[in-house]
Design an enzyme around this catalytic site. Structure first.
Site, mmCIF file in Angstrom:
data_model
loop_
_atom_site.group_PDB
_atom_site.id
_atom_site.type_symbol
_atom_site.label_atom_id
_atom_site.label_comp_id
_atom_site.label_asym_id
_atom_site.label_seq_id
_atom_site.Cartn_x
_atom_site.Cartn_y
_atom_site.Cartn_z
ATOM 1 C CG ASP A 29 39.521 20.875 -25.689
ATOM 2 O OD1 ASP A 29 40.641 20.880 -26.239
ATOM 3 O OD2 ASP A 29 38.523 20.309 -26.187
ATOM 4 C CG HIS A 46 49.396 24.058 -26.826
ATOM 5 N ND1 HIS A 46 48.184 23.554 -26.432
ATOM 6 C CD2 HIS A 46 49.697 23.411 -27.989
ATOM 7 C CE1 HIS A 46 47.766 22.649 -27.310
ATOM 8 N NE2 HIS A 46 48.667 22.545 -28.261
ATOM 9 C CG LEU A 140 44.897 25.207 -4.984
ATOM 10 C CD1 LEU A 140 43.435 24.791 -4.990
ATOM 11 C CD2 LEU A 140 45.158 26.187 -6.123
HETATM 12 C C1 IPE Z 1 41.490 16.701 -23.613
HETATM 13 O O1 IPE Z 1 41.473 17.494 -24.747
HETATM 14 C C2 IPE Z 1 42.882 16.604 -23.066
HETATM 15 C C3 IPE Z 1 43.428 17.816 -22.439
HETATM 16 C C4 IPE Z 1 42.799 18.938 -22.298
HETATM 17 C C5 IPE Z 1 44.775 17.689 -21.948
HETATM 18 P P1 IPE Z 1 41.586 16.870 -26.210
HETATM 19 O O2 IPE Z 1 41.541 18.004 -27.148
HETATM 20 O O3 IPE Z 1 42.741 15.968 -26.302
HETATM 21 O O4 IPE Z 1 40.258 15.995 -26.302
HETATM 22 P P2 IPE Z 1 39.499 15.396 -27.584
HETATM 23 O O5 IPE Z 1 40.532 14.773 -28.465
HETATM 24 O O6 IPE Z 1 38.830 16.548 -28.280
HETATM 25 O O7 IPE Z 1 38.506 14.447 -27.021
HETATM 26 C C1 IPE Z 2 43.875 21.575 -25.093
HETATM 27 O O1 IPE Z 2 43.779 22.301 -26.269
HETATM 28 C C2 IPE Z 2 45.299 21.313 -24.699
HETATM 29 C C3 IPE Z 2 45.707 19.912 -24.867
HETATM 30 C C4 IPE Z 2 44.970 18.927 -25.278
HETATM 31 C C5 IPE Z 2 47.091 19.623 -24.565
HETATM 32 P P1 IPE Z 2 43.775 21.592 -27.678
HETATM 33 O O2 IPE Z 2 45.167 21.520 -28.190
HETATM 34 O O3 IPE Z 2 43.062 20.291 -27.643
HETATM 35 O O4 IPE Z 2 42.975 22.638 -28.551
HETATM 36 P P2 IPE Z 2 41.860 22.330 -29.624
HETATM 37 O O5 IPE Z 2 40.817 21.506 -28.960
HETATM 38 O O6 IPE Z 2 42.546 21.586 -30.727
HETATM 39 O O7 IPE Z 2 41.384 23.671 -30.023
HETATM 40 MG MG MG Z 3 41.146 19.757 -27.901
#
Ligand code: IPE
Ligand code: IPE
Ligand code: MG
Length: 249
Positions: A29, A46, A140
Site C-alpha cells: 500500500d 503503481h 518460491l
Molecule cells: C489494499 O489497499 C489493496 C491492495 C494493496 C491491493 P487499499 O489502498 O485498497 O486499502 P484501503 O482502501 O486503504 O483499505
Molecule cells: C496500493 O497503493 C496499490 C493498490 C491498491 C492497487 P494505493 O493505490 O492504495 O496507494 P495509496 O494508499 O492511495 O497511497
Molecule cells: Mg491504499
C-alpha cells in the site's frame, strides 16, 4: 529501464539473509500517495511499485521463503476511477513480460488467487502463460492476488462445498476447518506466518481473512515504492523474535 533481478552487485556484498518463515503475505500500500507527494499522477506510483515487487521477490528467494502472497488488486479497488483501474490491471502483464525469464532462472513458481474472470483478457492470458511456464518450478511460490477479496473467497468456497455436498462428494461430517481451507484459493499453501503492510494503514482491507487467523502482523509507514530489502529483512528479524502461542501458554 529493467532493474537487475538477481545476482546483481548487491548479492556480492556480505549481507546476511535471515532464513524467512514459510509464508509471507504483503499488502503493498501507498503507491498513490508516493506519487502525489512528488506531484506525479497516482499511476506513476503503481509503476514504481513494480520495482519494489522485483526487489522483494529477490529478497524472498534469498531468504528461502516458500510462499509469497502479494495483494495486487482487491475486489474493492473497482471503486477507483476507471483510468487508474485499467492501468493497475495492465501491470501484471508488463511485469511478467519483463521478468518471466528471471523468475524462471530463479525457480519461482507463479500462482494466482482471486477472481481471474473479472480481469481483462490480455492480463489473464499473460498471467496464465506465466502460471503454465513456471508450473514445474519448486522454489518460491509467488501468489499474485488479483481481483481478490477474502469475503468473496470464503463465499465461493462455501458455494463449491455446497455443490459437493449435494453431489455426495462430501458429507456434512467431513466438513471441518481443514476441509474449508481446501476449498479456498490458497489450498495447498501453508497459512501466512507473517503479514507485512506498508503505507501506514493498520487494517486488512479484506485480505486473506480466513488464512490470517494466527499470522504475525508487521506494519510500516513506508510507502510501497520506498520499501526495500532492508525493511523486509528487518520485518523477518522481528518476526523471529515473536513468540507464537496459538492460544496456548
Ligand atoms: C489494499 O489497499 C489493496 C491492495 C494493496 C491491493 P487499499 O489502498 O485498497 O486499502 P484501503 O482502501 O486503504 O483499505
Ligand atoms: C496500493 O497503493 C496499490 C493498490 C491498491 C492497487 P494505493 O493505490 O492504495 O496507494 P495509496 O494508499 O492511495 O497511497
Ligand atoms: Mg491504499
Amino acid at each position: 529501464m529493467k532493474i537487475p533481478f538477481i545476482n546483481d552487485k548487491q548479492s556480492k556484498e556480505s549481507i546476511v539473509y535471515p532464513e524467512g518463515p514459510d509464508h509471507i503475505a504483503i499488502i503493498m500500500d501507498g503507491n498513490g500517495r508516493w506519487a502525489q507527494k512528488r506531484g506525479m499522477p497516482r499511476i506513476a506510483g503503481h509503476k514504481e511499485g513494480i520495482s519494489t515487487v522485483v526487489k522483494i521477490v529477490k529478497a524472498a528467494v534469498k531468504c528461502k521463503v516458500k510462499f509469497l502472497t502479494i495483494y495486487t488488486f482487491s475486489t474493492e479497488n473497482w471503486k477507483r476511477p476507471k483510468s487508474e483501474v485499467d492501468f493497475i490491471l495492465k501491470l501484471p502483464k508488463e511485469f511478467l513480460h519483463t521478468y518471466l525469464p528471471d523468475l524462471l532462472t530463479n525457480n519461482v513458481r507463479i500462482e494466482t488467487i482471486g477472481n481471474m474472470e473479472g480481469i481483462p483478457a490480455s492480463t489473464r492470458e499473460a498471467v496464465q502463460y506465466a502460471v503454465d511456464r513456471t508450473r514445474h518450478n519448486d522454489g518460491l511460490q509467488l501468489n499474485i492476488a488479483l481481483n481478490y477479496g477474502g469475503r468473496n473467497e470464503i463465499l465461493d468456497a462455501m458455494k463449491k462445498m455446497h455443490a459437493d455436498l449435494i453431489d455426495a462428494k462430501l458429507t456434512l461430517d467431513e466438513v471441518n476447518e481443514q476441509q474449508l481451507s481446501n476449498y479456498l484459493d490458497t489450498a495447498g499453501a501453508a497459512e501466512p506466518d507473517l503479514l507485512i503492510r506498508t503505507g501506514g494503514e493498520k487494517r486488512l482491507s479484506n485480505f486473506l481473512l480466513w488464512q490470517l487467523a494466527y499470522t504475525e502482523f508487521w506494519f510500516t509507514d513506508i510507502l510501497w515504492p520506498d520499501f526495500s530489502e532492508r525493511e523486509f529483512r528487518q520485518a523477518l528479524e522481528e518476526f523471529r523474535n515473536r513468540k507464537r502461542r496459538y492460544g496456548s501458554i
